[in-house]
Design a protein around this motif. Structure first.
Motif, short mmCIF file in Angstrom:
data_model
loop_
_atom_site.label_atom_id
_atom_site.label_comp_id
_atom_site.label_asym_id
_atom_site.label_seq_id
_atom_site.Cartn_x
_atom_site.Cartn_y
_atom_site.Cartn_z
N LYS B 77 3.74 -13.61 11.11
CA LYS B 77 3.18 -12.34 10.81
C LYS B 77 1.90 -12.43 10.07
CE LYS B 77 7.03 -9.96 11.69
NZ LYS B 77 7.27 -8.94 12.55
N HIS B 78 1.17 -11.65 10.64
CA HIS B 78 -0.32 -11.73 9.80
C HIS B 78 -0.34 -10.42 9.09
CE1 HIS B 78 -2.22 -14.96 12.47
NE2 HIS B 78 -1.35 -14.40 13.52
N ALA B 79 -0.64 -10.85 7.91
CA ALA B 79 -1.04 -9.54 6.86
C ALA B 79 -2.34 -9.46 6.85
CB ALA B 79 -0.48 -10.10 5.40
N LYS B 80 -2.74 -8.27 7.57
CA LYS B 80 -4.29 -7.97 7.84
C LYS B 80 -4.70 -7.38 6.23
CE LYS B 80 -5.34 -7.15 12.34
NZ LYS B 80 -5.69 -5.87 13.15
N ILE B 81 -5.54 -7.97 5.65
CA ILE B 81 -6.26 -7.46 4.58
C ILE B 81 -7.59 -6.99 4.81
CG2 ILE B 81 -7.07 -7.85 2.09
CD1 ILE B 81 -4.49 -8.90 1.70
N GLU B 82 -8.10 -5.75 4.47
CA GLU B 82 -9.25 -5.25 4.79
C GLU B 82 -10.12 -5.68 3.76
OE1 GLU B 82 -9.54 -1.43 5.99
OE2 GLU B 82 -8.53 -1.26 7.63
N ILE B 83 -11.23 -6.32 3.94
CA ILE B 83 -12.21 -6.66 3.12
C ILE B 83 -13.60 -5.78 3.47
CG2 ILE B 83 -13.73 -8.41 2.10
CD1 ILE B 83 -10.76 -9.29 1.85
N TYR B 227 -5.13 -4.76 -10.33
CA TYR B 227 -5.62 -4.54 -8.97
C TYR B 227 -4.68 -5.41 -7.96
CZ TYR B 227 -8.37 -4.08 -4.74
OH TYR B 227 -8.83 -3.78 -3.60
N ARG B 228 -4.44 -4.68 -6.90
CA ARG B 228 -3.43 -5.25 -5.87
C ARG B 228 -4.17 -5.04 -4.58
NH1 ARG B 228 2.32 -4.86 -6.69
NH2 ARG B 228 2.67 -5.10 -8.96
N PHE B 229 -3.97 -6.09 -3.72
CA PHE B 229 -4.23 -6.03 -2.09
C PHE B 229 -2.89 -5.60 -1.66
CE2 PHE B 229 -7.52 -9.01 -3.43
CZ PHE B 229 -8.55 -8.59 -2.86
N ARG B 230 -3.18 -4.52 -0.78
CA ARG B 230 -2.08 -3.92 -0.13
C ARG B 230 -2.20 -3.90 1.50
NH1 ARG B 230 -2.29 -0.48 -4.12
NH2 ARG B 230 -0.41 -0.25 -5.46
N THR B 231 -1.10 -4.17 1.97
CA THR B 231 -1.19 -4.16 3.55
C THR B 231 0.32 -4.05 4.28
OG1 THR B 231 -2.14 -5.37 5.26
CG2 THR B 231 -0.92 -6.66 3.64
N GLN B 232 0.18 -3.70 5.29
CA GLN B 232 1.49 -3.42 6.12
C GLN B 232 1.35 -4.33 7.44
OE1 GLN B 232 1.95 0.53 6.96
NE2 GLN B 232 1.87 1.13 4.79
N TYR B 233 2.64 -4.58 7.88
CA TYR B 233 2.75 -5.10 9.45
C TYR B 233 4.14 -4.41 10.28
CZ TYR B 233 5.39 -8.96 7.56
OH TYR B 233 6.14 -9.95 6.90
#
Lengths: 233, 233
Positions: B77-83, B227-233
């Motif tokens: 699975k690729h967790a895409k984090i938007e930078i 601070y947290r990085f959030r993402t979905q897949y």
DNA sequence: GAGTGGTCTAGACCACGTC
DNA sequence: ACGTGGTCTAGACCACTCA
């Protein structure tokens, strides 16, 4: 390095990308239409379409019917982080993977978990503590809660040899998930498991998983100190 | 919800995905060939190809010439984090963004940096300390080194109003980058800037950027506690 | 060598969004 | 209304890879 005789969509894609990077088509600029580009490159429109579609997927351009194709101004870069099974991650580092089930219990979901997963009060959950080692050094501490109702078989599964993640992947492979990355300090318990001093900063990955809308599991994976997620784009 | 009259690649993609999720084609199974599927769905092979290609991109199947298409066993699975640009991130939280340049100096690259970026000894670099605020509360502390040779204009750019990241994006928009996420404890300096106690765990994002093979910049972005990085897949 | 996916073509019609 | 991208088709040839 001239590979193909015919115009491939690779060639079109790369040339368009080159022009964008060279500012021949600056940010916000409107590209020629597919038909025009097809003419210029001497290929079918479908080929241009494939090329531009890839560039759109990669975030270089934005396409809209009627409006045309524009160079994106603020390209939102996507850092793809691969979330594989722990074992795989460890083995990719050429380390020997070892798994251990630390604790296993069945209980009613605590209040914070019912709210986290959207469960009804009194739902039975399986609570697990696990350790993952790389070359016998702590790699990841895993604390997991599983909604038994969605995967009844888990209650009688042997989780002493196979980690719950692998078991679940095998039972319900494709699901929706939400992930967060954060930094935490190790408390006493974490310090013991990760063999580190109390208060060490570590990366914690939390994941909630649903199967067709039903909450399946919530897991906290705490990595050993110094662990980094790496990626490119 | 019957949208199209003809068989679209969406339909094929979704149906194939459904069969994989329903274990009709279990993990590791070999799918029918494109030609067979095209026959079954009553569409052109190109349509099936498009559908399967997307599923391959998404990591559901693996395709190989001659061998055929297989269901992936351990779907990575690729967790895409938007930078995105910091300003954008802040504004998406409906907070007021404020930027401040803290320090600016030009010097020879320190040894660790020459090795990090692959620079020659004695290369001149621009060193910057910046702060990014959300609603006037510390959001991110940025420490950056820029290889002046690759972007000469930066030396005389006004970086008091526009952050270096935005300036660079405007000057050299498309590049290759390598990113790492890690957890660190705030030292005295970080604690001051982030208005937090010394030793607080925070997420640090490091990014090295190249422009056509030439190292451009190395930056450490330290986020405020929590601070947290959030993402979905 | 032969089977399977990879890609290109030329033409067609559709659907969305702007004018 | 009409222009632009979105997609489908039928057929063709290519390229990789396995036996």
């Amino acid at each position: 390095m001239q590979t193909p005789k015919r115009t491939t969509f690779h060639a079109v894609r790369d040339e368009v990308k080159r022009r964008i990077e060279a500012r021949i088509w600056p940010q916000g600029a409107l590209l020629p239409t597919e038909t025009e580009l097809a003419e210029e490159f001497g290929c079918a429109r479908a080929t241009v379409n494939r090329a531009l579609r890839e560039l759109a997927d990669q975030g270089f351009v934005e396409r809209r019917r009627k409006s045309g194709t524009r160079v994106k101004t603020a390209p939102v870069k996507h850092a793809k982080i691969e979330i594989a099974v722990v074992r795989q991650t460890v083995e990719e580092q050429n380390a020997v993977y070892r798994y251990a089930l630390v604790e296993r219990s069945v209980s009613e979901a605590p209040a914070w978990l019912t709210s986290q997963l959207g469960l009804k009060a009194g739902t039975r959950v399986l609570h697990l503590l696990c350790m993952h080692y790389a070359d016998n050094r702590p790699f990841q501490f895993e604390e997991r809660w599983i909604n038994i109702a969605t995967v009844p078989d888990i209650e009688h599964a042997d989780l002493t040899t196979v980690g719950p993640n692998e078991w679940l992947l095998n039972a319900v492979p494709f699901t929706d998930a939400e992930i967060t990355f954060s930094a935490v300090s190790t408390d006493t318990k974490l310090s013991d498991f990760l063999a580190t001093a109390v208060g060490t900063p570590v990366i914690q990955l939390e994941r909630t998983t649903w199967l067709q809308g039903e909450p399946v599991t919530y897991v906290r994976m705490t990595h050993h100190p110094g662990y980094r997620f790496r990626t490119q784009y």
